[in-house]
Design a protein around this motif. Structure first.
Motif, short mmCIF file in Angstrom:
data_model
loop_
_atom_site.label_atom_id
_atom_site.label_comp_id
_atom_site.label_asym_id
_atom_site.label_seq_id
_atom_site.Cartn_x
_atom_site.Cartn_y
_atom_site.Cartn_z
N LYS A 1 23.31 20.93 33.01
CA LYS A 1 22.75 20.65 31.89
C LYS A 1 23.66 19.49 31.09
CE LYS A 1 21.12 25.27 30.83
NZ LYS A 1 21.54 26.56 30.24
N LYS A 2 24.73 19.20 31.81
CA LYS A 2 25.67 18.22 31.02
C LYS A 2 25.17 16.81 32.04
CE LYS A 2 29.22 21.16 29.86
NZ LYS A 2 30.77 21.46 29.78
N GLY A 3 24.42 16.74 32.83
CA GLY A 3 23.92 15.61 33.64
C GLY A 3 24.98 15.24 34.88
N VAL A 4 25.53 16.29 35.47
CA VAL A 4 26.45 16.00 36.42
C VAL A 4 25.66 16.58 37.86
CG1 VAL A 4 28.87 16.76 37.49
CG2 VAL A 4 28.40 16.40 35.04
N LYS A 5 25.93 15.95 38.88
CA LYS A 5 25.27 16.39 39.95
C LYS A 5 26.35 17.67 40.48
CE LYS A 5 23.69 15.03 44.44
NZ LYS A 5 23.32 13.94 45.46
N THR A 6 25.31 18.78 41.15
CA THR A 6 26.24 19.73 41.55
C THR A 6 25.78 20.23 43.03
OG1 THR A 6 26.61 20.51 39.23
CG2 THR A 6 26.92 22.04 41.31
N GLU A 7 26.47 20.31 44.00
CA GLU A 7 26.18 20.58 45.18
C GLU A 7 26.64 22.08 45.65
OE1 GLU A 7 25.59 16.22 47.35
OE2 GLU A 7 27.70 17.17 47.23
N LEU A 8 25.83 22.67 46.60
CA LEU A 8 26.54 23.95 46.81
C LEU A 8 25.86 24.59 48.17
CD1 LEU A 8 27.68 26.93 45.88
CD2 LEU A 8 25.37 27.52 44.99
N LEU A 9 26.42 25.41 49.27
CA LEU A 9 25.89 26.03 50.27
C LEU A 9 25.47 27.40 49.49
CD1 LEU A 9 25.41 25.86 53.07
CD2 LEU A 9 27.63 26.59 53.61
N TYR A 10 24.07 27.72 49.43
CA TYR A 10 23.76 28.73 48.76
C TYR A 10 23.52 29.91 49.81
CZ TYR A 10 20.50 31.93 46.22
OH TYR A 10 20.05 33.04 45.78
#
Length: 348
Positions: free
Chosen positions: A150-159
């Motif tokens: 929501k803040k425009g920051v790219k987020t990555e995750l191993l779901y």
């Protein structure tokens, strides 16, 4: 095929063989119109929401329920009694960009809870890359995913898609597997059905999904912890703890022996954790002495554990790899506002 075979020994829940109920693909159940990625349901499958959702690494969720024709949900002492054949459907997804939450959704998994004659069974399905269908995955899965927050920051995750044993780890109460979210107080909220805003319980009754209930306005209601205008700080904090922690930390739950009971209805400050020493926290205590020290979140084990992402420390133990920043801020504010001498549940 190997993933499927790994968990064959775990396919029997008490008296039910999972493979008597599990189909190879989600599309074969016929819950959704084609293309099923749209998650548009066929007649008889009803979408729903709960007031306060479980945090699952910021994944969004679509919820649906199917009640067999000729049956309905009964109520006993404000508890829901689901008929045999009930199916609860929950799809987890991320939008590409949370600032455009209804666009470019990537569906990751769909979990089914099916009520048999003797018990509930949990069946996980993982969506393919093409987003054309989801397939039975008893051993769970790990899926790389990224999004813009929501803040425009790219987020990555191993779901992580939980395996069947992990499903049982959260959904068990008194050694019986059962739903977590669909409770009267979690469903007692306004929801939009085809553009019409109406109390969800009233709508279920009008559909014939539930037996009639007198005086719905007097029924218990869980507040929405994400809405600062809904209820008090205490009610919002307790709602967060209830949905994220109480499935284990409750009488009959897997963490019953801890003596920490975090259900929304619990009124005893000591059982909620106020000035309560941990029974056995190990390094999870962070060398702190009490679960909650009123006025001091930095001295409270509860605050320490919900901030952590260390698997040996963090709480909840499953369904997350990230810290729920908004949830931590809520609990921290709640503890800060507590009176050191007397917490009575009236924190404003």
């Amino acid at each position: 095929m190997n993933k499927f075979l790994i968990f064959l020994p775990s396919l029997v829940f008490a008296s039910v063989n999972i493979m008597d109920h599990a189909l190879p693909s989600l599309s074969e159940y016929g819950f959704f119109k084609t293309p099923i990625k749209s998650q548009i349901t066929v007649d008889g499958i009803i979408p729903y929401k709960i007031a306060s959702p479980l945090f699952s690494d910021y994944a969004e969720k679509l919820r649906f329920i199917k009640i067999p024709k000729g049956n309905n949900i009964k109520t006993v002492d404000n508890h829901l009694i689901f008929p045999t054949g009930t199916t609860i459907i929950k799809t987890f997804y991320y939008p590409d960009d949370f600032r455009k939450i209804n666009e470019n959704k990537r569906l990751l998994e769909t979990r089914l809870l099916i009520k048999t004659k003797t018990e509930w069974i949990a069946i996980p399905y993982v969506w393919n890359e093409e987003q054309t269908d989801a397939f039975l995955s008893l051993a769970g899965d790990r899926i790389p995913v990224s999004w813009i927050n929501k803040k425009g920051v790219k987020t990555e995750l191993l779901y992580s898609v939980p395996n069947m044993n992990q499903c049982k780890g959260c959904h068990v109460k008194n050694n019986i597997l059962q739903p977590i979210g669909p409770k009267i107080r979690n469903l007692n909220m306004v929801y939009s059905f085809e553009g019409e805003d109406l109390n969800q319980l009233k709508k279920w009754i009008s559909f014939g999904l539930m037996e009639p209930i007198d005086n719905i306005s007097t029924l218990p209601r869980t507040v929405n912890y994400e809405n600062h205008m809904d209820g008090t700080l205490d009610q919002r904090a307790r709602a967060w703890l209830d949905i994220n922690c109480a499935h284990c930390h409750s009488s009959g739950g897997p963490a019953e022996s801890s003596g920490l009971y975090l259900e929304y209805e619990e009124k005893n400050p000591a059982k909620i954790g106020v000035m309560k020493r941990p029974i056995a926290a190990g390094r999870g205590s962070g060398n702190l002495n009490y679960t909650i020290v009123p006025g001091y979140p930095e001295l409270s084990i509860l605050d320490y554990r919900i901030r952590s992402t260390d698997p040996g420390i963090m709480m909840p133990e499953l369904s997350r790899h990230m810290t729920h920043i908004e949830g931590v801020e809520l609990i921290s504010s709640w503890i800060k506002k507590m009176s050191f001498n007397n917490y009575d549940g009236d924190t404003k």
